[in-house]
Design an enzyme around this catalytic site. Structure first.
Site, mmCIF file in Angstrom:
data_model
loop_
_atom_site.group_PDB
_atom_site.id
_atom_site.type_symbol
_atom_site.label_atom_id
_atom_site.label_comp_id
_atom_site.label_asym_id
_atom_site.label_seq_id
_atom_site.Cartn_x
_atom_site.Cartn_y
_atom_site.Cartn_z
ATOM 1 N N ASP A 37 25.464 -4.142 7.457
ATOM 2 C CA ASP A 37 24.429 -3.765 8.469
ATOM 3 C C ASP A 37 24.217 -2.932 9.574
ATOM 4 O O ASP A 37 25.634 -2.243 9.565
ATOM 5 C CB ASP A 37 24.302 -5.336 9.276
ATOM 6 C CG ASP A 37 23.117 -5.821 9.729
ATOM 7 O OD1 ASP A 37 22.629 -5.091 10.744
ATOM 8 O OD2 ASP A 37 22.771 -6.936 9.572
ATOM 9 N N ASP A 54 23.425 1.851 7.088
ATOM 10 C CA ASP A 54 21.931 1.856 7.385
ATOM 11 C C ASP A 54 21.546 1.912 5.890
ATOM 12 O O ASP A 54 21.630 2.917 5.161
ATOM 13 C CB ASP A 54 21.603 3.009 8.111
ATOM 14 C CG ASP A 54 20.152 3.174 8.329
ATOM 15 O OD1 ASP A 54 19.218 2.616 7.271
ATOM 16 O OD2 ASP A 54 19.542 3.625 9.154
ATOM 17 N N VAL A 55 20.626 0.826 5.408
ATOM 18 C CA VAL A 55 20.296 0.983 3.909
ATOM 19 C C VAL A 55 19.314 2.047 3.670
ATOM 20 O O VAL A 55 18.857 2.514 2.366
ATOM 21 C CB VAL A 55 19.460 -0.304 3.593
ATOM 22 C CG1 VAL A 55 20.602 -1.553 3.670
ATOM 23 C CG2 VAL A 55 18.193 -0.571 4.485
ATOM 24 N N ASN A 81 18.757 -7.316 1.065
ATOM 25 C CA ASN A 81 18.543 -8.461 2.124
ATOM 26 C C ASN A 81 17.732 -7.777 3.241
ATOM 27 O O ASN A 81 16.867 -8.235 3.947
ATOM 28 C CB ASN A 81 19.403 -9.636 2.387
ATOM 29 C CG ASN A 81 19.189 -10.445 3.707
ATOM 30 O OD1 ASN A 81 18.117 -11.117 3.799
ATOM 31 N ND2 ASN A 81 19.654 -9.908 4.979
ATOM 32 N N TYR A 146 4.418 -4.428 6.000
ATOM 33 C CA TYR A 146 5.392 -5.351 5.409
ATOM 34 C C TYR A 146 4.934 -6.025 4.024
ATOM 35 O O TYR A 146 5.590 -5.997 3.199
ATOM 36 C CB TYR A 146 5.701 -6.407 6.638
ATOM 37 C CG TYR A 146 6.577 -7.555 6.371
ATOM 38 C CD1 TYR A 146 8.109 -7.365 6.277
ATOM 39 C CD2 TYR A 146 6.050 -8.945 5.733
ATOM 40 C CE1 TYR A 146 8.937 -8.282 5.955
ATOM 41 C CE2 TYR A 146 7.017 -9.776 5.373
ATOM 42 C CZ TYR A 146 8.367 -9.401 5.554
ATOM 43 O OH TYR A 146 9.368 -10.614 5.488
ATOM 44 N N LYS A 150 7.017 -5.397 0.564
ATOM 45 C CA LYS A 150 7.394 -6.600 -0.048
ATOM 46 C C LYS A 150 6.808 -6.823 -1.497
ATOM 47 O O LYS A 150 7.670 -7.491 -2.334
ATOM 48 C CB LYS A 150 7.214 -7.976 0.892
ATOM 49 C CG LYS A 150 8.123 -7.754 1.981
ATOM 50 C CD LYS A 150 9.484 -7.917 1.778
ATOM 51 C CE LYS A 150 10.466 -7.988 2.808
ATOM 52 N NZ LYS A 150 12.032 -8.114 2.695
ATOM 53 N N THR A 181 15.192 -17.719 11.295
ATOM 54 C CA THR A 181 16.022 -16.761 11.869
ATOM 55 C C THR A 181 15.584 -16.095 13.154
ATOM 56 O O THR A 181 14.714 -16.145 13.589
ATOM 57 C CB THR A 181 16.129 -15.823 10.657
ATOM 58 O OG1 THR A 181 14.958 -15.133 10.696
ATOM 59 C CG2 THR A 181 16.294 -16.349 9.258
#
Ligand SMILES: NC(=O)c1ccc[n+]([C@@H]2O[C@H](COP(=O)([O-])OP(=O)(O)OC[C@H]3O[C@@H](n4cnc5c(N)ncnc54)[C@H](O)[C@@H]3O)[C@@H](O)[C@H]2O)c1
Ligand SMILES: NC(=O)c1ccc[n+]([C@@H]2O[C@H](COP(=O)([O-])OP(=O)(O)OC[C@H]3O[C@@H](n4cnc5c(N)ncnc54)[C@H](O)[C@@H]3O)[C@@H](O)[C@H]2O)c1
Lengths: 239, 241
Positions: A37, A54-55, A81, A146, A150, A181
């Site tokens: 993360d 960092d992805v 994720n 988003y 997705k 969350t």
């Protein structure tokens, strides 16, 4: 259900929310988990290895996967994720915001799969789960970048599934509905109510519900499952 | 191995194939399982937790009797797997009215009757999980198999309807969509047909009944308590193409 004994798993965005639950669940099932993360992950407990990651950084992906393979000799499971939301409607969405969301939610998934496919193709086995969203299969008002990112995750997942099936690598997507969350708790009450009103069960889910689906999909019990979208959404998409 | 501990389940068409594998795994996971099929199997599998009932899924009265017996004996009904099925290979222009009625009767009306019968105790308990078997041929076209395609498509619609209608009352309804699976059904198919479907399957092999049964275990268990109206595809990548 200790059916992941000996497996090595990498979970991104694991500091909180769904990623935290997934990392914990896979470890409980016996996997050796590397949790990554951009945030502090000290809550995760000492039996889970944590990495700052960092992805969106291809270089950091190479390091994180390289270290996992150096230490454990293999990589069996990748759960992409990490993700961010953005609520702008199309007409007011700044280009920079579009690029930020696509970089994390979509290109981050691409980089993760590309990097993990190295060891997985060598082993001729592997299981990838990408976390999409109900917004990856349907539309709500606004949330333009988003949605797009997705949706892309779903098609990228199917493409990977079909391309690498003969090499023993499976790729599936999980589509959470409204899950409690930090992400959803930070949204406006109006938006949360709209989602819950449109959910046939009339209630939200918990991160654990998503973690159970992921744990099933990465196990050998799902060895014939690849290229699928599995919603965990209280019936949202059935409507 | 107690993912289904204390649950009472009915599995239709459980004498062979996918139904038998599902019944066995459910029992291994701690459920009491009533295997409901046309005839009691010649060889009853003697495993703890398995019981047998005679049921023709097209027979309304038989459904009432079987569900009443299960509830009388075990006090509840937690899981119904509508797995019983038959196939017919004729195309639309060739299918006889009798074959059409038989396939729709078992594969689609049988699922409706099962759901209706199980909803009695499930709504009274405020909980339940219904799993309906559709097929990859309920999603994409295949030459011939007209009645089967219609029925398996119908099952997907009925599942979503049940999911949305009963979500607030604790009952979940999901579809399982197998690709090619080794069972008496596929054993009886022409070898070329089998070879063709397996060649189209990205993973390059067919499933064993247990591969489908594990999906049913997930959907029957509380691990999937937030999953309803979903279609769990177990097809080696067939439909992802
Ligand atoms: N919560 C929901 O209702 C819901 C619904 C559908 C889909 N999802 C998806 O599930 C995933 C997790 O969501 P959540 O609700 O747990 O969110 P969250 O915001 O609570 O957690 C996301 C985590 O990802 C991390 N992250 C963000 N950018 C990153 C980056 N560039 N590199 C590495 N890590 C990064 C964050 O630091 C955070 O710890 C996301 O992909 C999200 O889109 C969530
Ligand atoms: N085998 C596959 O490749 C495959 C693929 C997709 C879907 N399916 C579906 O999965 C289910 C199980 O398939 P299978 O391959 O194990 O089938 P099978 O033919 O091997 O077994 C079906 C069972 O259903 C029972 N049955 C038939 N009519 C019945 C009736 N009227 N009442 C009660 N029981 C009845 C039969 O006696 C038999 O025991 C079916 O619904 C089938 O359509 C199978």
């Amino acid at each position: 259900m200790d059916n992941l004994t000996g497996r090595v798993a990498l979970v991104t965005g694991a500091a909180q929310g769904i990623g935290y639950a997934v990392a914990t669940r896979l470890a409980e099932a016996g996997a050796r988990v590397v949790a990554t993360d951009v945030r502090d992950q000290s809550d995760l407990g000492e039996h889970i290895a944590t990495r700052s990651h960092d992805v969106t950084s291809a270089a950091r992906w190479a390091e994180v996967v390289g270290e996992a393979v150096a230490e454990h000799g293999r990589l069996d499971i990748l759960v992409n994720n990490a993700g961010v939301s953005g609520y702008d409607q199309l007409h007011e969405l700044p280009l920079a915001e579009w690029e930020r969301i696509v970089a994390i939610n979509q290109t981050g998934v691409l980089l993760g799969m590309q990097t993990a496919l190295g060891p997985m193709r060598k082993q001729r086995s592997g299981a990838i789960v990408n976390i999409s969203s109900i917004c990856g299969a349907t539309s709500v008002r606004g949330v333009a970048a988003y949605h797009s990112s997705k949706h892309a995750v779903l098609t990228m997942t199917k493409n990977a599934a079909v391309t690498y099936a003969r090499e023993g690598i499976r790729a599936n997507a999980v589509l959470p509905g409204w899950i409690r969350t930090p992400l959803t708790l930070g949204q406006t009450d109006d938006l949360n109510e709209a989602f819950l009103d449109a959910t046939p069960m009339g209630a939200g889910g918990e991160p654990q519900d998503v973690a159970e689906a992921v744990c099933f999909l990465v196990s050998d019990r799902a060895r014939f499952i690849t290229g699928v979208d599995l919603p965990v959404d209280g019936g949202y998409l059935a409507r | 191995m107690d993912r289904l501990k204390d649950k009472v389940a009915v599995v239709t068409g459980g004498a062979v194939g996918i139904g038998l594998a599902t019944a066995r795994l459910f029992a291994e996971e701690g459920a009491t399982v009533v295997v409901a099929d046309l005839d009691k199997p010649e060889q009853e599998v003697d495993a703890p937790g398995l019981e047998y009932a005679e049921l023709d899924v097209t027979d309304e009265d038989a459904w009432s009797r079987v569900v009443a017996e299960v509830v009388a004996r075990h006090g509840r009904l937690d899981v119904l797997v509508n797995n019983a099925g038959v196939i017919d290979y004729a195309a639309i222009d060739a299918v006889t009215p009798e074959d059409w009625a038989r396939v729709i009767g078992v594969d689609q009306t049988g699922v409706f009757l099962g759901m209706r019968a199980a909803l009695g105790p499930m709504l009274a308990q405020g909980s339940g999980s219904i799993i309906n078997l559709s097929s990859a041929w309920g999603v994409v076209g295949s030459e011939g198999v007209a009645a089967y395609q219609a029925a398996k498509g119908g099952v997907r619609g009925l599942t979503r309807n049940g999911a949305v209608t009963y979500a607030c009352r604790g009952v979940r309804v999901n579809t399982v969509i197998p690709g090619w699976v080794t069972t008496p059904l596929t054993d009886a198919q022409p070898a070329e047909k089998n070879a063709e479907v397996i060649a189209l399957t990205p993973l390059g092999y067919g499933a064993e009944p247990r591969d489908i049964a594990w999906g049913c275990v997930y959907l029957a268990s509380d691990e999937s308590r937030y999953v309803t109206g979903s279609e769990l595809v177990i097809d080696g990548g067939l439909l992802a193409q």
